[in-house]
Design a protein around this motif. Structure first.
Motif, PDB file in Angstrom:
ATOM      1  N   SER A  33       0.846   6.990 -19.343  1.00 22.80           N
ATOM      2  CA  SER A  33       0.787   6.259 -20.615  1.00 22.80           C
ATOM      3  C   SER A  33       1.726   6.814 -21.682  1.00 22.80           C
ATOM      4  CB  SER A  33      -0.645   6.245 -21.149  1.00 22.80           C
ATOM      5  OG  SER A  33      -1.050   7.552 -21.513  1.00 22.80           O
ATOM      6  N   SER A  34       2.101   8.091 -21.572  1.00 27.03           N
ATOM      7  CA  SER A  34       2.882   8.702 -22.646  1.00 27.03           C
ATOM      8  C   SER A  34       4.281   9.171 -22.261  1.00 27.03           C
ATOM      9  CB  SER A  34       2.120   9.905 -23.209  1.00 27.03           C
ATOM     10  OG  SER A  34       0.879   9.495 -23.718  1.00 27.03           O
ATOM     11  N   TYR A  35       4.521   9.423 -20.990  1.00 27.82           N
ATOM     12  CA  TYR A  35       5.790  10.023 -20.608  1.00 27.82           C
ATOM     13  C   TYR A  35       6.638   9.183 -19.659  1.00 27.82           C
ATOM     14  CZ  TYR A  35       3.949  14.265 -22.685  1.00 27.82           C
ATOM     15  OH  TYR A  35       3.440  15.169 -23.561  1.00 27.82           O
ATOM     16  N   ILE A  36       6.016   8.342 -18.879  1.00 23.68           N
ATOM     17  CA  ILE A  36       6.755   7.575 -17.878  1.00 23.68           C
ATOM     18  C   ILE A  36       6.998   6.174 -18.415  1.00 23.68           C
ATOM     19  CG2 ILE A  36       6.787   6.712 -15.512  1.00 23.68           C
ATOM     20  CD1 ILE A  36       4.815   9.028 -14.834  1.00 23.68           C
ATOM     21  N   TYR A  37       8.255   5.791 -18.495  1.00 23.70           N
ATOM     22  CA  TYR A  37       8.615   4.487 -19.031  1.00 23.70           C
ATOM     23  C   TYR A  37       8.049   3.394 -18.128  1.00 23.70           C
ATOM     24  CZ  TYR A  37      11.589   1.273 -21.652  1.00 23.70           C
ATOM     25  OH  TYR A  37      12.044   0.287 -22.458  1.00 23.70           O
ATOM     26  N   PRO A  38       7.254   2.480 -18.655  1.00 20.92           N
ATOM     27  CA  PRO A  38       6.591   1.465 -17.831  1.00 20.92           C
ATOM     28  C   PRO A  38       7.549   0.629 -16.979  1.00 20.92           C
ATOM     29  CG  PRO A  38       5.696   1.440 -20.045  1.00 20.92           C
ATOM     30  CD  PRO A  38       6.876   2.367 -20.070  1.00 20.92           C
ATOM     31  N   SER A  39       8.733   0.368 -17.487  1.00 22.36           N
ATOM     32  CA  SER A  39       9.701  -0.421 -16.715  1.00 22.36           C
ATOM     33  C   SER A  39      10.110   0.282 -15.429  1.00 22.36           C
ATOM     34  CB  SER A  39      10.954  -0.714 -17.548  1.00 22.36           C
ATOM     35  OG  SER A  39      10.643  -1.575 -18.606  1.00 22.36           O
ATOM     36  N   VAL A  40      10.137   1.604 -15.460  1.00 20.76           N
ATOM     37  CA  VAL A  40      10.507   2.365 -14.256  1.00 20.76           C
ATOM     38  C   VAL A  40       9.460   2.128 -13.168  1.00 20.76           C
ATOM     39  CG1 VAL A  40      10.816   4.692 -13.310  1.00 20.76           C
ATOM     40  CG2 VAL A  40      11.818   4.091 -15.523  1.00 20.76           C
ATOM     41  N   LEU A  41       8.201   2.160 -13.553  1.00 25.37           N
ATOM     42  CA  LEU A  41       7.133   1.923 -12.576  1.00 25.37           C
ATOM     43  C   LEU A  41       7.188   0.487 -12.058  1.00 25.37           C
ATOM     44  CD1 LEU A  41       4.210   3.723 -14.449  1.00 25.37           C
ATOM     45  CD2 LEU A  41       5.687   4.648 -12.655  1.00 25.37           C
ATOM     46  N   ALA A  42       7.404  -0.463 -12.947  1.00 27.13           N
ATOM     47  CA  ALA A  42       7.466  -1.873 -12.541  1.00 27.13           C
ATOM     48  C   ALA A  42       8.651  -2.118 -11.611  1.00 27.13           C
ATOM     49  CB  ALA A  42       7.563  -2.769 -13.773  1.00 27.13           C
ATOM     50  N   THR A  96       0.832  -1.208   0.000  1.00 32.19           N
ATOM     51  CA  THR A  96       0.000   0.000   0.000  1.00 32.19           C
ATOM     52  C   THR A  96       0.867   1.260   0.000  1.00 32.19           C
ATOM     53  OG1 THR A  96      -0.203  -0.124   2.410  1.00 32.19           O
ATOM     54  CG2 THR A  96      -1.996  -1.062   1.108  1.00 32.19           C
ATOM     55  N   VAL A  97       1.969   1.227   0.720  1.00 26.21           N
ATOM     56  CA  VAL A  97       2.882   2.378   0.756  1.00 26.21           C
ATOM     57  C   VAL A  97       3.522   2.562  -0.615  1.00 26.21           C
ATOM     58  CG1 VAL A  97       5.003   3.297   1.767  1.00 26.21           C
ATOM     59  CG2 VAL A  97       3.323   2.163   3.226  1.00 26.21           C
ATOM     60  N   ILE A  98       3.913   1.476  -1.242  1.00 31.41           N
ATOM     61  CA  ILE A  98       4.513   1.533  -2.574  1.00 31.41           C
ATOM     62  C   ILE A  98       3.522   2.137  -3.566  1.00 31.41           C
ATOM     63  CG2 ILE A  98       5.305   0.126  -4.521  1.00 31.41           C
ATOM     64  CD1 ILE A  98       6.594  -1.737  -2.416  1.00 31.41           C
ATOM     65  N   LYS A  99       2.288   1.658  -3.544  1.00 25.68           N
ATOM     66  CA  LYS A  99       1.262   2.170  -4.463  1.00 25.68           C
ATOM     67  C   LYS A  99       0.997   3.653  -4.242  1.00 25.68           C
ATOM     68  CE  LYS A  99      -0.084  -1.230  -7.079  1.00 25.68           C
ATOM     69  NZ  LYS A  99       0.092  -1.182  -8.525  1.00 25.68           N
ATOM     70  N   LYS A 100       0.871   4.061  -2.970  1.00 23.38           N
ATOM     71  CA  LYS A 100       0.613   5.472  -2.666  1.00 23.38           C
ATOM     72  C   LYS A 100       1.776   6.350  -3.110  1.00 23.38           C
ATOM     73  CE  LYS A 100      -2.603   4.886   1.149  1.00 23.38           C
ATOM     74  NZ  LYS A 100      -2.890   5.138   2.558  1.00 23.38           N
ATOM     75  N   GLY A 152      10.770  -2.685  -5.765  1.00 19.67           N
ATOM     76  CA  GLY A 152      11.734  -2.174  -4.803  1.00 19.67           C
ATOM     77  C   GLY A 152      13.056  -1.757  -5.410  1.00 19.67           C
ATOM     78  N   GLN A 153      13.144  -1.724  -6.726  1.00 17.96           N
ATOM     79  CA  GLN A 153      14.369  -1.303  -7.393  1.00 17.96           C
ATOM     80  C   GLN A 153      14.318   0.201  -7.624  1.00 17.96           C
ATOM     81  OE1 GLN A 153      13.723  -4.474 -10.523  1.00 17.96           O
ATOM     82  NE2 GLN A 153      15.943  -4.204 -10.584  1.00 17.96           N
ATOM     83  N   VAL A 154      15.263   0.909  -7.041  1.00 24.43           N
ATOM     84  CA  VAL A 154      15.355   2.356  -7.214  1.00 24.43           C
ATOM     85  C   VAL A 154      16.813   2.739  -7.408  1.00 24.43           C
ATOM     86  CG1 VAL A 154      13.282   2.857  -5.857  1.00 24.43           C
ATOM     87  CG2 VAL A 154      15.491   2.742  -4.725  1.00 24.43           C
ATOM     88  N   VAL A 155      17.044   3.922  -7.940  1.00 26.35           N
ATOM     89  CA  VAL A 155      18.414   4.403  -8.127  1.00 26.35           C
ATOM     90  C   VAL A 155      18.969   4.903  -6.795  1.00 26.35           C
ATOM     91  CG1 VAL A 155      18.121   4.971 -10.563  1.00 26.35           C
ATOM     92  CG2 VAL A 155      17.619   6.688  -8.841  1.00 26.35           C
ATOM     93  N   ASP A 156      20.294   4.913  -6.700  1.00 28.58           N
ATOM     94  CA  ASP A 156      20.950   5.348  -5.465  1.00 28.58           C
ATOM     95  C   ASP A 156      20.989   6.866  -5.308  1.00 28.58           C
ATOM     96  OD1 ASP A 156      21.465   2.695  -4.893  1.00 28.58           O
ATOM     97  OD2 ASP A 156      23.476   2.741  -5.731  1.00 28.58           O
ATOM     98  N   THR A 157      20.926   7.566  -6.423  1.00 28.27           N
ATOM     99  CA  THR A 157      21.012   9.025  -6.420  1.00 28.27           C
ATOM    100  C   THR A 157      19.771   9.582  -7.082  1.00 28.27           C
ATOM    101  OG1 THR A 157      23.390   8.810  -6.728  1.00 28.27           O
ATOM    102  CG2 THR A 157      22.452  10.974  -7.106  1.00 28.27           C
ATOM    103  N   TRP A 158      19.200  10.635  -6.514  1.00 26.76           N
ATOM    104  CA  TRP A 158      17.977  11.187  -7.068  1.00 26.76           C
ATOM    105  C   TRP A 158      17.865  12.656  -6.741  1.00 26.76           C
ATOM    106  CZ3 TRP A 158      18.198   7.801  -2.988  1.00 26.76           C
ATOM    107  CH2 TRP A 158      17.846   8.313  -1.756  1.00 26.76           C
ATOM    108  N   PHE A 159      16.865  13.286  -7.341  1.00 30.75           N
ATOM    109  CA  PHE A 159      16.526  14.677  -7.053  1.00 30.75           C
ATOM    110  C   PHE A 159      15.340  14.676  -6.112  1.00 30.75           C
ATOM    111  CE2 PHE A 159      18.547  14.993 -11.206  1.00 30.75           C
ATOM    112  CZ  PHE A 159      19.398  16.064 -11.001  1.00 30.75           C
ATOM    113  N   ASP A 160      15.277  15.688  -5.276  1.00 33.32           N
ATOM    114  CA  ASP A 160      14.150  15.797  -4.355  1.00 33.32           C
ATOM    115  C   ASP A 160      12.896  16.303  -5.059  1.00 33.32           C
ATOM    116  OD1 ASP A 160      15.432  14.821  -2.069  1.00 33.32           O
ATOM    117  OD2 ASP A 160      16.358  16.774  -1.704  1.00 33.32           O
TER     118      ASP A 160
END
Length: 88
Positions: A30-39, A4-8, A44-52
């Motif tokens: 559907s048009s801008y976010i690469y589906p693999s990123v969401l999957a 539930t936390v992941i979905k939210k 639980g796969q995320v990058v180590d470095t990100w922007f706030d």
């Protein structure tokens, strides 16, 4: 993380991206976010470095990729290679 936390968190991220793109969450997803990123995020796969924020990303634009962008490309490439191995 609980499902539930992941979905939210995912819904909130898609909404923020949509706001910055000037679209609805459905169009952004559907048009801008690469589906693999969401999957990958859901697994639980995320990058180590990100922007706030998206604003922070926009403010730091230069001629080359930021380390967070490079990390995302690497994560996508690794995922693609795993899928290819599984298909063969």
């Amino acid at each position: 993380m609980k499902k539930t936390v992941i979905k939210k968190t995912l819904v909130a991220a898609v909404k923020e991206a949509a706001e910055h793109l000037g679209n609805t969450p459905a169009v952004a997803r559907s048009s801008y976010i690469y589906p693999s990123v969401l999957a990958m995020f859901e697994r639980g796969q995320v990058v180590d470095t990100w922007f706030d924020s998206v604003d922070e990303l926009a403010e730091t634009r230069s001629g080359s990729l930021h380390c967070s962008e490079k990390a995302l490309l690497n994560m996508l490439d690794t995922s693609r290679q795993r899928r290819r191995r599984a298909d063969h």
